[in-house]
Design a protein around this motif. Sequence first.
Motif, PDB file in Angstrom:
ATOM      1  N   TYR A 296       0.823  -1.209   0.000  1.00 52.98           N
ATOM      2  CA  TYR A 296       0.000   0.000   0.000  1.00 52.98           C
ATOM      3  C   TYR A 296       0.862   1.267   0.000  1.00 52.98           C
ATOM      4  O   TYR A 296       0.531   2.251  -0.670  1.00 52.98           O
ATOM      5  CB  TYR A 296      -0.968  -0.011   1.185  1.00 52.98           C
ATOM      6  CG  TYR A 296      -2.216  -0.798   0.874  1.00 52.98           C
ATOM      7  CD1 TYR A 296      -3.076  -0.390  -0.137  1.00 52.98           C
ATOM      8  CD2 TYR A 296      -2.523  -1.959   1.563  1.00 52.98           C
ATOM      9  CE1 TYR A 296      -4.210  -1.105  -0.456  1.00 52.98           C
ATOM     10  CE2 TYR A 296      -3.657  -2.693   1.261  1.00 52.98           C
ATOM     11  CZ  TYR A 296      -4.497  -2.261   0.252  1.00 52.98           C
ATOM     12  OH  TYR A 296      -5.618  -2.977  -0.072  1.00 52.98           O
ATOM     13  N   LEU A 297       1.952   1.239   0.721  1.00 54.92           N
ATOM     14  CA  LEU A 297       2.854   2.398   0.715  1.00 54.92           C
ATOM     15  C   LEU A 297       3.459   2.598  -0.673  1.00 54.92           C
ATOM     16  O   LEU A 297       3.617   3.741  -1.142  1.00 54.92           O
ATOM     17  CB  LEU A 297       3.947   2.207   1.764  1.00 54.92           C
ATOM     18  CG  LEU A 297       3.479   2.232   3.222  1.00 54.92           C
ATOM     19  CD1 LEU A 297       4.623   1.875   4.155  1.00 54.92           C
ATOM     20  CD2 LEU A 297       2.900   3.600   3.575  1.00 54.92           C
ATOM     21  N   HIS A 298       3.794   1.498  -1.338  1.00 56.91           N
ATOM     22  CA  HIS A 298       4.350   1.578  -2.692  1.00 56.91           C
ATOM     23  C   HIS A 298       3.340   2.180  -3.659  1.00 56.91           C
ATOM     24  O   HIS A 298       3.689   3.051  -4.479  1.00 56.91           O
ATOM     25  CB  HIS A 298       4.756   0.182  -3.154  1.00 56.91           C
ATOM     26  CG  HIS A 298       5.219   0.108  -4.574  1.00 56.91           C
ATOM     27  ND1 HIS A 298       6.420   0.646  -5.006  1.00 56.91           N
ATOM     28  CD2 HIS A 298       4.613  -0.435  -5.689  1.00 56.91           C
ATOM     29  CE1 HIS A 298       6.551   0.436  -6.309  1.00 56.91           C
ATOM     30  NE2 HIS A 298       5.481  -0.214  -6.748  1.00 56.91           N
TER      31      HIS A 298
ATOM     32  N   LEU B 176       1.197   6.780  -6.910  1.00 57.92           N
ATOM     33  CA  LEU B 176       0.095   7.700  -7.193  1.00 57.92           C
ATOM     34  C   LEU B 176       0.442   9.139  -6.817  1.00 57.92           C
ATOM     35  O   LEU B 176      -0.259  10.072  -7.215  1.00 57.92           O
ATOM     36  CB  LEU B 176      -1.166   7.265  -6.433  1.00 57.92           C
ATOM     37  CG  LEU B 176      -1.817   5.949  -6.873  1.00 57.92           C
ATOM     38  CD1 LEU B 176      -2.895   5.539  -5.876  1.00 57.92           C
ATOM     39  CD2 LEU B 176      -2.420   6.085  -8.269  1.00 57.92           C
ATOM     40  N   GLY B 177       1.512   9.307  -6.035  1.00 59.26           N
ATOM     41  CA  GLY B 177       1.893  10.640  -5.593  1.00 59.26           C
ATOM     42  C   GLY B 177       0.957  11.213  -4.552  1.00 59.26           C
ATOM     43  O   GLY B 177       0.752  12.432  -4.482  1.00 59.26           O
TER      44      GLY B 177
ATOM     45  N   ALA C  37      -0.447   0.905   7.030  1.00 61.77           N
ATOM     46  CA  ALA C  37       0.150   1.887   6.117  1.00 61.77           C
ATOM     47  C   ALA C  37      -0.349   3.299   6.399  1.00 61.77           C
ATOM     48  O   ALA C  37       0.088   4.252   5.751  1.00 61.77           O
ATOM     49  CB  ALA C  37      -0.164   1.514   4.667  1.00 61.77           C
ATOM     50  N   GLY C  38      -1.280   3.438   7.355  1.00 63.74           N
ATOM     51  CA  GLY C  38      -1.793   4.751   7.718  1.00 63.74           C
ATOM     52  C   GLY C  38      -2.963   5.202   6.869  1.00 63.74           C
ATOM     53  O   GLY C  38      -3.266   6.401   6.809  1.00 63.74           O
ATOM     54  N   MET C  39      -3.636   4.252   6.216  1.00 66.78           N
ATOM     55  CA  MET C  39      -4.740   4.579   5.323  1.00 66.78           C
ATOM     56  C   MET C  39      -6.094   4.263   5.966  1.00 66.78           C
ATOM     57  O   MET C  39      -6.184   3.433   6.878  1.00 66.78           O
ATOM     58  CB  MET C  39      -4.609   3.792   4.021  1.00 66.78           C
ATOM     59  CG  MET C  39      -3.318   4.084   3.276  1.00 66.78           C
ATOM     60  SD  MET C  39      -3.170   3.146   1.736  1.00 66.78           S
ATOM     61  CE  MET C  39      -1.585   3.720   1.138  1.00 66.78           C
ATOM     62  N   THR C  40      -7.133   4.917   5.483  1.00 70.26           N
ATOM     63  CA  THR C  40      -8.494   4.559   5.869  1.00 70.26           C
ATOM     64  C   THR C  40      -8.895   3.319   5.079  1.00 70.26           C
ATOM     65  O   THR C  40      -8.663   3.262   3.869  1.00 70.26           O
ATOM     66  CB  THR C  40      -9.474   5.702   5.551  1.00 70.26           C
ATOM     67  OG1 THR C  40      -9.093   6.853   6.314  1.00 70.26           O
ATOM     68  CG2 THR C  40     -10.903   5.312   5.889  1.00 70.26           C
ATOM     69  N   CYS C  41      -9.486   2.341   5.742  1.00 73.46           N
ATOM     70  CA  CYS C  41      -9.849   1.102   5.065  1.00 73.46           C
ATOM     71  C   CYS C  41     -11.327   0.798   5.230  1.00 73.46           C
ATOM     72  O   CYS C  41     -11.842   0.756   6.351  1.00 73.46           O
ATOM     73  CB  CYS C  41      -9.015  -0.061   5.599  1.00 73.46           C
ATOM     74  SG  CYS C  41      -9.293  -1.600   4.686  1.00 73.46           S
ATOM     75  N   TYR C  42     -12.000   0.589   4.112  1.00 69.25           N
ATOM     76  CA  TYR C  42     -13.367   0.072   4.105  1.00 69.25           C
ATOM     77  C   TYR C  42     -13.271  -1.443   3.931  1.00 69.25           C
ATOM     78  O   TYR C  42     -12.647  -1.917   2.967  1.00 69.25           O
ATOM     79  CB  TYR C  42     -14.175   0.653   2.957  1.00 69.25           C
ATOM     80  CG  TYR C  42     -14.604   2.102   3.126  1.00 69.25           C
ATOM     81  CD1 TYR C  42     -14.226   2.849   4.236  1.00 69.25           C
ATOM     82  CD2 TYR C  42     -15.383   2.728   2.163  1.00 69.25           C
ATOM     83  CE1 TYR C  42     -14.615   4.171   4.384  1.00 69.25           C
ATOM     84  CE2 TYR C  42     -15.777   4.051   2.296  1.00 69.25           C
ATOM     85  CZ  TYR C  42     -15.392   4.762   3.409  1.00 69.25           C
ATOM     86  OH  TYR C  42     -15.786   6.074   3.547  1.00 69.25           O
TER      87      TYR C  42
END
Length: 208
Positions: A149-151, A156-157, A179-184
Amino acid sequence: MNFKAIILDMDGTLVNTERLWKQAEKDMLAAHGCTYNPEAHKEFLGMAVREFIDAVREAYGLLDVSSEQLITELNTRVKAILMTDTLPTRGAEVFVKHIVDSGVPCAIASNSSHEIIEFTLKNQRWLDGIQMRYSSDDVPHAKPAPDLYLHVAEQLGVAPNQCLTVEDSLTGVRSAVSAGMTCYAVPDFELADVEAYREFTPYVFESL
């Protein structure tokens, strides 16, 4: 919430392939004289193929068979099934069309190999709008590590905390959240421990 990118898992999230993988796994194990144990396989959901095969060898006592041989056998069986029987998950086509029409940058991030990703999606023309497709092959560690996910966020920038991810497996949810993302999360409510998902994300849905 305003997200600058959306990153989607593939198997079980967009395309109903989990049952196909299950059949291929059953057939592979039967060929080696083993009986499929559904309880054991709950722990394997969402794993990359090599990690999955290593776990299978240990669980079924197939240590005399190389990982490379079992990976080849499994991929061959999966591709044969994918050629004839692959369908979108419930709501996936409408969900993806909405994302593509919105113009928000979008990518697929899968623990499957690039070969399997392209083999899975080649007959799914409704996914042609998402051409950025990434595999655990692209990073040192597969999900549940955050590497993939970080990659993808880097490609995507977009900063990780500005990304929305969608996952069906607990393995994938753990990867996205770490990875510090919001996940649904869209787990299989008949099979999954839904409360386990809510330990990682408050966003748990029955379908896309």
